[in-house]
Design a protein around this motif. Structure first.
Motif, PDB file in Angstrom:
ATOM      1  N   MET A 282       0.820  -1.206   0.000  1.00  0.00           N
ATOM      2  CA  MET A 282       0.000   0.000   0.000  1.00  0.00           C
ATOM      3  C   MET A 282       0.858   1.263   0.000  1.00  0.00           C
ATOM      4  O   MET A 282       0.533   2.251  -0.661  1.00  0.00           O
ATOM      5  CB  MET A 282      -0.935  -0.007   1.213  1.00  0.00           C
TER       6      MET A 282
ATOM      7  N   VAL B 225       1.261   6.348  -7.120  1.00  0.00           N
ATOM      8  CA  VAL B 225       0.181   7.240  -7.560  1.00  0.00           C
ATOM      9  C   VAL B 225       0.587   8.698  -7.376  1.00  0.00           C
ATOM     10  O   VAL B 225       0.337   9.543  -8.244  1.00  0.00           O
ATOM     11  CB  VAL B 225      -1.119   6.930  -6.793  1.00  0.00           C
TER      12      VAL B 225
ATOM     13  N   LYS C 226      -9.075   4.585 -16.569  1.00  0.00           N
ATOM     14  CA  LYS C 226      -9.959   4.609 -15.408  1.00  0.00           C
ATOM     15  C   LYS C 226     -11.334   4.093 -15.814  1.00  0.00           C
ATOM     16  O   LYS C 226     -11.808   4.342 -16.919  1.00  0.00           O
ATOM     17  CB  LYS C 226     -10.085   6.030 -14.856  1.00  0.00           C
TER      18      LYS C 226
ATOM     19  N   SER D 270     -20.272  -1.067 -11.353  1.00  0.00           N
ATOM     20  CA  SER D 270     -19.539  -0.329 -10.327  1.00  0.00           C
ATOM     21  C   SER D 270     -18.452  -1.200  -9.697  1.00  0.00           C
ATOM     22  O   SER D 270     -17.336  -0.726  -9.438  1.00  0.00           O
ATOM     23  CB  SER D 270     -20.502   0.165  -9.244  1.00  0.00           C
TER      24      SER D 270
ATOM     25  N   CYS E 100     -15.587  -1.387 -12.058  1.00  0.00           N
ATOM     26  CA  CYS E 100     -14.816  -0.136 -12.008  1.00  0.00           C
ATOM     27  C   CYS E 100     -13.903  -0.100 -10.794  1.00  0.00           C
ATOM     28  O   CYS E 100     -12.767   0.395 -10.866  1.00  0.00           O
ATOM     29  CB  CYS E 100     -15.756   1.067 -11.990  1.00  0.00           C
ATOM     30  N   MET E 101     -14.385  -0.626  -9.669  1.00  0.00           N
ATOM     31  CA  MET E 101     -13.551  -0.679  -8.466  1.00  0.00           C
ATOM     32  C   MET E 101     -12.312  -1.530  -8.716  1.00  0.00           C
ATOM     33  O   MET E 101     -11.211  -1.191  -8.268  1.00  0.00           O
ATOM     34  CB  MET E 101     -14.358  -1.240  -7.296  1.00  0.00           C
TER      35      MET E 101
ATOM     36  N   ASN F 108      -9.991   0.744 -10.960  1.00  0.00           N
ATOM     37  CA  ASN F 108      -9.475   1.968 -10.342  1.00  0.00           C
ATOM     38  C   ASN F 108      -8.713   1.717  -9.048  1.00  0.00           C
ATOM     39  O   ASN F 108      -7.736   2.415  -8.755  1.00  0.00           O
ATOM     40  CB  ASN F 108     -10.630   2.937 -10.071  1.00  0.00           C
ATOM     41  N   ASP F 109      -9.166   0.750  -8.257  1.00  0.00           N
ATOM     42  CA  ASP F 109      -8.588   0.549  -6.925  1.00  0.00           C
ATOM     43  C   ASP F 109      -7.578  -0.591  -6.857  1.00  0.00           C
ATOM     44  O   ASP F 109      -6.830  -0.676  -5.886  1.00  0.00           O
ATOM     45  CB  ASP F 109      -9.698   0.283  -5.902  1.00  0.00           C
ATOM     46  N   TRP F 110      -7.575  -1.456  -7.868  1.00  0.00           N
ATOM     47  CA  TRP F 110      -6.630  -2.567  -7.845  1.00  0.00           C
ATOM     48  C   TRP F 110      -5.680  -2.531  -9.039  1.00  0.00           C
ATOM     49  O   TRP F 110      -4.460  -2.457  -8.873  1.00  0.00           O
ATOM     50  CB  TRP F 110      -7.377  -3.908  -7.816  1.00  0.00           C
TER      51      TRP F 110
ATOM     52  N   PRO G 265      -3.365   1.033  -9.567  1.00  0.00           N
ATOM     53  CA  PRO G 265      -2.198   1.135  -8.674  1.00  0.00           C
ATOM     54  C   PRO G 265      -1.183   0.020  -8.892  1.00  0.00           C
ATOM     55  O   PRO G 265       0.023   0.237  -8.731  1.00  0.00           O
ATOM     56  CB  PRO G 265      -2.819   1.056  -7.276  1.00  0.00           C
ATOM     57  N   SER G 266      -1.649  -1.178  -9.253  1.00  0.00           N
ATOM     58  CA  SER G 266      -0.722  -2.297  -9.427  1.00  0.00           C
ATOM     59  C   SER G 266       0.242  -2.044 -10.579  1.00  0.00           C
ATOM     60  O   SER G 266       1.403  -2.473 -10.539  1.00  0.00           O
ATOM     61  CB  SER G 266      -1.491  -3.605  -9.656  1.00  0.00           C
TER      62      SER G 266
ATOM     63  N   ASN H  16      -5.092  -6.542  -1.206  1.00  0.00           N
ATOM     64  CA  ASN H  16      -6.333  -6.445  -0.427  1.00  0.00           C
ATOM     65  C   ASN H  16      -5.974  -6.273   1.048  1.00  0.00           C
ATOM     66  O   ASN H  16      -6.105  -7.197   1.856  1.00  0.00           O
ATOM     67  CB  ASN H  16      -7.191  -7.685  -0.640  1.00  0.00           C
TER      68      ASN H  16
END
Length: 327
Positions: free
Chosen positions: A38, A45, A183, A193, A196-197, A200-202, A205-206, A306
């Motif tokens: 993280m 980012v 994105k 949705s 999209c998560m 955008n969230d995995w 950033p990876s 996660n």
């Protein structure tokens, strides 16, 4: 005399203590590794955002290749965005594999709406390998006029400054390819949705973590801008005809030829539409299988991204060991 039983030392079970220590250490290691990921994602980012906006004025002529197959959700708006670029000289080549493809009327509409734009449609059923998208690109390649090729998936949507942002890095002669993050924007509904998560969230950033650890030696289908001379070597696009992840392999090929692969500061929009649970599950399974094939190490440790789940499992493991020790 004998000591009361409550004061009698309990025999030490070294094997049990070893197992408990291993469980505790594993939980702690998982927590540290996940938190470390993280931190790297946050740094990646942050660095990406700080680099945004520093763009070159280099604007060579460009050919945009858009392989199509069927009607994606919002296809007209997606394709139209690539015809509205604020760029001096560029060509857009659309390609389908058959005369009955439902994407053809969309392309014909764009041709009518942009009479001054250099837009062409290639209809060619020839197949050169297992990857039909690459077969489409092979068929379209002959229609390309310019030395910089920009390949973008049909479900991507761009703003008018897209081409200028993507092509700018080619001012450096050592840059062989440029790729883009993307994105997810939901078309509506819980499934879209959730998808999209994931993006955008995995996924996003990876990619930035991978760039910090290993550098960029791959590309993404959201955008692959590449010098024509590199693709034209030997077999052209044919060398990728039997690869599932052609985008990844194109980036790898460019890197192996001694060129750099640049990550643009531009982020393309992907309007995500998951109409059914089956479509959603199949889409995610395809993602997982592709990642497992291309980056098996990253796939095995993907769970570390996660952090909340990992921290919960680690807490449960450590709580278990403490409870056993206190008995």
């Amino acid at each position: 005399g004998l000591l009361p039983s409550c004061l009698t030392p309990r025999p030490v079970d070294f094997m049990q203590e070893l197992i408990l220590a291993a469980i505790f250490a594993t939980g702690l290691a998982l927590s540290v590794a996940s938190c470390g990921y993280m931190v790297m994602a946050f740094l990646g980012v942050s660095a990406f955002r700080k680099a945004a906006g520093h763009r070159s004025d280099h604007k060579p002529a460009v050919t945009v290749l858009k392989p199509l197959c069927g009607l994606d959700y919002g296809l007209y708006e997606n394709l139209k965005s690539f015809c509205e670029q604020d760029y001096p000289v560029y060509q857009v080549v659309f390609g389908v594999r058959g005369p009955k493809d439902p994407a053809i009327p969309v392309v014909e509409r764009l041709v009518r709406e942009f009479p001054g734009r250099d837009i062409s449609l290639v209809v060619d059923p020839r197949v050169f390998g297992a990857n039909l998208k690459v077969s489409n690109l092979i068929n379209m390649f002959e229609a390309a006029k310019h030395d910089i090729l920009v390949i973008a998936d049909s479900d991507m949507r761009a703003t008018p400054d897209y081409l200028a942002a993507v092509v700018g890095p080619f001012v450096n002669a050592r840059v062989g390819a440029v790729t883009c993050l993307y994105k997810g924007t939901s078309s509506g509904g819980a499934l879209s949705s959730f998808a999209c998560m994931f993006i955008n969230d995995w996924f996003l950033p990876s990619v930035l973590v991978a760039r910090r650890l290993q550098g960029m030696h791959f590309a993404m289908g959201a955008t692959i801008a590449v010098r024509r001379e590199i693709i034209a070597e030997s077999e052209g696009f044919r060398r990728f005809a039997d690869h599932l992840a052609d985008d990844y392999m194109i980036g790898q090929f460019v890197h192996d030829r001694g060129y750099t692969v640049e990550l643009s500061d531009y982020v393309v929009e992907n309007v995500v539409h998951e109409p059914t649970v089956r479509a959603f599950v199949l889409h995610e399974l395809r993602w997982a299988r592709t990642i497992r094939t291309l980056r098996p190490g990253g796939y095995r440790f993907a769970f570390l991204a996660n952090t909340i789940s990992v921290a919960t499992i680690a807490w449960a493991m450590n709580a278990f060991t403490l409870n056993v020790v206190s008995l």
